[in-house]
Motif scaffolding. Structure first.
Motif, short mmCIF file in Angstrom:
data_model
loop_
_atom_site.label_atom_id
_atom_site.label_comp_id
_atom_site.label_asym_id
_atom_site.label_seq_id
_atom_site.Cartn_x
_atom_site.Cartn_y
_atom_site.Cartn_z
N GLN A 1 48.14 34.30 34.72
CA GLN A 1 49.50 34.70 34.37
C GLN A 1 49.54 36.17 33.96
O GLN A 1 48.53 36.72 33.48
N ALA A 2 50.68 36.77 34.12
CA ALA A 2 50.84 38.15 33.68
C ALA A 2 50.46 38.28 32.21
O ALA A 2 50.81 37.42 31.40
N GLY A 3 49.74 39.35 31.91
CA GLY A 3 49.26 39.56 30.55
C GLY A 3 47.88 38.99 30.31
O GLY A 3 47.26 39.27 29.27
N GLY A 4 47.39 38.22 31.24
CA GLY A 4 46.08 37.60 31.10
C GLY A 4 44.96 38.52 31.55
O GLY A 4 45.17 39.69 31.89
N SER A 5 43.74 37.96 31.54
CA SER A 5 42.55 38.74 31.87
C SER A 5 41.69 38.00 32.89
O SER A 5 41.71 36.76 32.95
N LEU A 6 40.97 38.77 33.65
CA LEU A 6 39.95 38.25 34.56
C LEU A 6 38.79 39.23 34.57
O LEU A 6 38.97 40.43 34.35
N TRP B 1 35.15 49.49 42.91
CA TRP B 1 36.02 48.37 43.22
C TRP B 1 37.25 48.92 43.92
O TRP B 1 37.85 49.90 43.45
N PHE B 2 37.60 48.28 45.02
CA PHE B 2 38.82 48.58 45.76
C PHE B 2 39.69 47.32 45.75
O PHE B 2 39.23 46.23 45.46
N ARG B 3 40.94 47.51 46.11
CA ARG B 3 41.80 46.35 46.29
C ARG B 3 42.78 46.62 47.44
O ARG B 3 43.08 47.76 47.75
N PRO C 1 51.75 41.45 37.82
CA PRO C 1 51.92 40.90 39.18
C PRO C 1 51.53 41.90 40.26
O PRO C 1 51.00 41.51 41.32
N GLU C 2 51.73 43.17 40.02
CA GLU C 2 51.38 44.18 41.03
C GLU C 2 49.88 44.38 41.16
O GLU C 2 49.43 45.13 42.03
N ASP C 3 49.09 43.75 40.32
CA ASP C 3 47.64 43.77 40.48
C ASP C 3 47.16 42.73 41.49
O ASP C 3 45.97 42.68 41.83
#
Length: 120
Positions: free
Chosen positions: A12-17, A35-37, A87-89
């Motif tokens: 969810q938005a605001g979370g971490s990975l 790292w690319f995306r 979300p834009e991540d």
């Protein structure tokens, strides 16, 4: 040579990975790791870079203050800690390696990508 990225998922938005990339590179410490995306319909972009020399790290403006790249030369890994996700991540994230002897900006090796989805 193989780069294997893992750790993606749905958050969810605001979370971490935390993404990790394991490299089977003989002279890992001599490689700049990045790292690319790539988001759907968009060009691939560089997100974060940890150089072989220790200069930097370097981040895209869009992730500064939220993402942290780290490398462990002994374990031949490079991680990307992503906090306060937006979300834009949302994108497929790739790790990549470029030898210190490269005369171009092209990367020599790429991982298979791991999908990060951030829900609003």
């Amino acid at each position: 040579v193989q780069l294997q990225a893992f750790g993606g998922g749905l958050v969810q938005a605001g979370g971490s990975l935390r993404l990790s990339c394991a490299a089977s590179i003989r002279a890992f410490s001599s490689y700049t790791m990045s790292w690319f995306r790539q988001a759907p319909g968009k060009e691939r972009e560089s997100v974060a870079t940890a150089t072989w020399s220790g200069s930097g790290p370097y981040y895209a403006d869009s992730v500064k203050g939220r993402f942290t790249i780290s490398r462990d030369n002994a374990k031949k890994t490079v991680d990307l800690q992503m906090n306060n996700l937006k979300p834009e991540d949302t994108a497929v994230y790739y790790c990549a390696a470029r030898t210190r002897f490269s005369t171009t900006s092209q990367y020599d090796y790429w991982g298979q990508g791991t999908l990060v989805t951030v829900s609003s």
